[in-house]
Design a protein around this motif. Structure first.
Motif, short mmCIF file in Angstrom:
data_model
loop_
_atom_site.label_atom_id
_atom_site.label_comp_id
_atom_site.label_asym_id
_atom_site.label_seq_id
_atom_site.Cartn_x
_atom_site.Cartn_y
_atom_site.Cartn_z
N LYS A 3 0.02 -2.27 -11.66
CA LYS A 3 -1.31 -2.63 -11.17
C LYS A 3 -1.35 -4.14 -11.10
N ASN A 21 -4.91 -7.37 -2.49
CA ASN A 21 -5.08 -5.93 -2.66
C ASN A 21 -6.24 -5.61 -3.60
N GLY A 22 -6.87 -4.47 -3.40
CA GLY A 22 -7.83 -3.94 -4.35
C GLY A 22 -9.26 -4.36 -4.13
N ASP A 41 -6.49 -4.61 -8.26
CA ASP A 41 -6.08 -3.36 -7.61
C ASP A 41 -5.90 -2.29 -8.69
#
Length: 126
Positions: A3, A21-22, A41
């Motif tokens: 993660k 990301n995320g 993320d």
């Protein structure tokens, strides 16, 4: 598989948009005309799927509501001159159009509340 939490910093004039990301969990201004964004993320992924984009971009936004009632925002980021080219892409990405003929497919709705795509001159999907 990991993660990722990513803090992106940049000059606010040169890089007004900071993406990764995320989910965007924090953002703010820094000294010297800079700013930052923190992205988290929640999904494990291999490192080669990690993405970071910073630049002078504009977005085309839309949203849909899943069968469970959750709102999902769709956002395509691109250089301003290419924004008109994103109309069809948004239509294709928007689940309210793509999945309406098959209601059972809506169970596949994204788990994130915001889905972002970035499209510079060379198309990248993340």
């Amino acid at each position: 598989m990991a993660k990722y939490t990513c803090r992106v910093e940049g000059d606010k004039t040169l890089y007004p948009v900071l993406l990764s990301n995320g989910n965007l969990v924090e953002q703010g201004d820094l000294e010297g005309g800079k700013h930052y964004a923190v992205w988290e993320d929640p999904h494990k992924k291999p490192c080669y799927l990690f993405a970071l984009v910073a630049g002078n971009l504009q977005s085309r936004d839309d949203s849909f509501v899943t069968r469970s009632g959750r709102k999902v925002t769709l956002r395509i980021w691109t250089p301003a001159k290419d924004l008109p080219k994103t109309v069809h892409a948004m239509y294709i990405l928007n689940w309210k159009h793509a999945l309406s003929p098959c209601q059972s497919m809506q169970a596949l709705a994204p788990s994130l509340p915001l889905v972002i795509f970035e499209t510079p001159l060379v198309f990248q999907l993340f």
